[in-house]
Every structure is written in C-alpha cells, then in structure tokens.
Design an enzyme around this catalytic site. Structure first.
Site, PDB file in Angstrom:
ATOM      1  N   ASP A   1       0.752  -1.242   0.026  1.00 15.92           N
ATOM      2  CA  ASP A   1      -0.017   0.226  -0.064  1.00 15.92           C
ATOM      3  C   ASP A   1       0.968   1.290  -0.064  1.00 15.92           C
ATOM      4  O   ASP A   1       1.956   0.998   0.159  1.00 15.92           O
ATOM      5  CB  ASP A   1      -0.865   0.239   1.172  1.00 15.92           C
ATOM      6  CG  ASP A   1      -2.028  -0.855   1.152  1.00 15.92           C
ATOM      7  OD1 ASP A   1      -2.151  -1.690   0.329  1.00 15.92           O
ATOM      8  OD2 ASP A   1      -2.992  -0.731   2.043  1.00 15.92           O
TER       9      ASP A   1
ATOM     10  N   HIS B   1       3.694  -2.115   2.992  1.00 14.33           N
ATOM     11  CA  HIS B   1       3.583  -0.889   2.520  1.00 14.33           C
ATOM     12  C   HIS B   1       5.285  -0.866   1.856  1.00 14.33           C
ATOM     13  O   HIS B   1       6.172  -0.964   2.304  1.00 14.33           O
ATOM     14  CB  HIS B   1       3.394  -0.068   3.628  1.00 14.33           C
ATOM     15  CG  HIS B   1       2.157   0.078   4.342  1.00 14.33           C
ATOM     16  ND1 HIS B   1       1.832  -0.768   5.186  1.00 14.33           N
ATOM     17  CD2 HIS B   1       1.061   0.848   4.346  1.00 14.33           C
ATOM     18  CE1 HIS B   1       0.619  -0.539   5.454  1.00 14.33           C
ATOM     19  NE2 HIS B   1       0.034   0.656   4.947  1.00 14.33           N
TER      20      HIS B   1
END
Length: 232
Positions: free
Chosen positions: A50, A195
């Site tokens: 992400d 992430h």
C-alpha cells in the site's frame, strides 16, 4: 503537492494507530464485494503493498520480488502515481497487479458517494496512463469503509480487498517483528498487508528477504490478490 501527499499518509496512519487500526471485520460472502482472504485456494497467498508508488522503497521491493519470480499487488495512491510515474511504470512493466488506494488517501468512511467515486476515478486515470487493463480492486485507506463504497463496488464490479495479516510495517516495526507477524500466523488463502511507502524508515525490504524464502520452503505459492480472489 508531494509534501501534502506525504503528510496526508502520515495523518491517516496515525489515526489508524490511535484507534487500534482498520476496520477489517467484513469477510467475503455472496452478498458483499468485500474480501480479506480466500481459504479455498490451498496454499496460495497474496502479498500486497500500500501507499506507493515511491522511488525510495518501491524499486527495492520490485528487485526482491523479481529475485524470487513473485508477482504481487500494489494498491497505489493516485497523487503518488502522478508524482512518481517512473515508479508506477516499473511496477506495471514488471508484471505486477495494480489496485486502487484512492487519490488522496483520505478516509472514505462517512464521505458522500460522489466524493468516494471521485477519489477512485482520479486514481484510475493516473494508472491508465501506463496500463490499458485496470483490475477492479479497491483498498480503502485503513480498511475503513461503509455502505457508500460497497454500493459503488457493486455498481461497477469492483472488489474491495482488505487483508487478514497486517505486518505492522507502517508502525516502523523492526524486520524481526514484521517477520514474526507473518510467519506465526500465515495460512493458505491469506492476503498480507505491507507498505512500499511510509514516512521515515521502513524495514519491509529486510523482512521480505527472510519471509519469502521461508514461505517458499513451506510450500506456499505467491499470487496476486486478483488471482487469489478470481473464483469468488
């Protein structure tokens, strides 16, 4: 705009931390387009990333994935896709799946339907500069959503993709903690949250170098989120 985008990400992550992380209670069923795993897929698992793309960590993650011939899913923020087109182009050229993580990474819960749709479409436009095929996968910031996003997903054949393993890399966790968060909990059908951008230090790359070979030795197969969910 670059500074604004980074600040927005930090503020939302702080919100999630204060309020004990995201809402990920919804599980896939015949009446909802929301998914956080697919236990019917044997030992297949999906790595997802992400908040990118970003030139600091995205290329390093791509190198690691390429080393093991693994394809993953990158849920991109539209403003970062605009600011760092080369990083997004590299993700797509290397054959990874790209999903929508909204344009500004603002929380969608309690937002008007037209505002949510604008966040999605604006990100799609950035991705479409590099890819004709845009998978209908959305991950709301912090995993928080309500009926408006579900309605948009149903009307436009999107899948809302959450996760069932949070590596906690966004808390600046050590690589040892990230590894433990995955290895101690992993099972077939999992969708794992990483992430490829957080402000400050990110130990995701070091953790991946340990996690991937361990899971390969245990017989897990890495697929994209779209592949994991294609039969649901």
């Amino acid at each position: 705009m670059q500074i604004i985008a980074r600040s927005a990400v930090v503020l939302v992550l702080a919100f999630c931390l204060i309020f004990n992380q995201p809402t990920i209670l919804a599980v896939s069923n015949s009446n909802s387009p929301v998914y956080n795993s697919n236990s019917n897929e044997g030992k297949k698992i999906a790595l997802t990333f992400d908040d990118g793309p970003h030139p600091r960590y995205t290329p390093k993650i791509l190198e690691i994935l390429d080393k093991y011939n693994i394809k993953a899913t990158f849920f991109v923020i539209g403003v970062n896709a605009r600011n760092y087109p080369e990083a997004l182009s590299q993700v797509i050229k290397m054959g990874h799946e790209v999903g929508n993580h909204t344009y500004s990474h603002k929380l969608l819960k309690a937002k008007a339907k037209e505002d949510i749709y604008r966040e999605i479409i604006s990100t799609e436009k950035e991705i479409s500069k590099f890819s004709e095929a845009f998978p209908k996968l959305i991950r709301p910031p912090c995993g928080m959503y309500d009926k408006e996003l579900i309605e948009i997903a149903e009307e436009n054949e999107y899948k809302i993709v959450l996760w069932n393993i949070d590596t906690k890399d966004w808390t600046h966790a050590s690589s040892e903690c990230i590894v433990s968060n995955v290895i101690s909990r992993v099972k077939g059908g999992d969708i794992i949250l990483f992430h490829d951008y957080i402000s400050g230090e990110n130990n995701t790359c070091d953790a991946l170098q340990i996690i991937i070979p361990k899971l390969l030795m245990q017989g897990y197969e890495f697929v994209t989120a779209g592949e994991l969910l294609q039969n649901v």
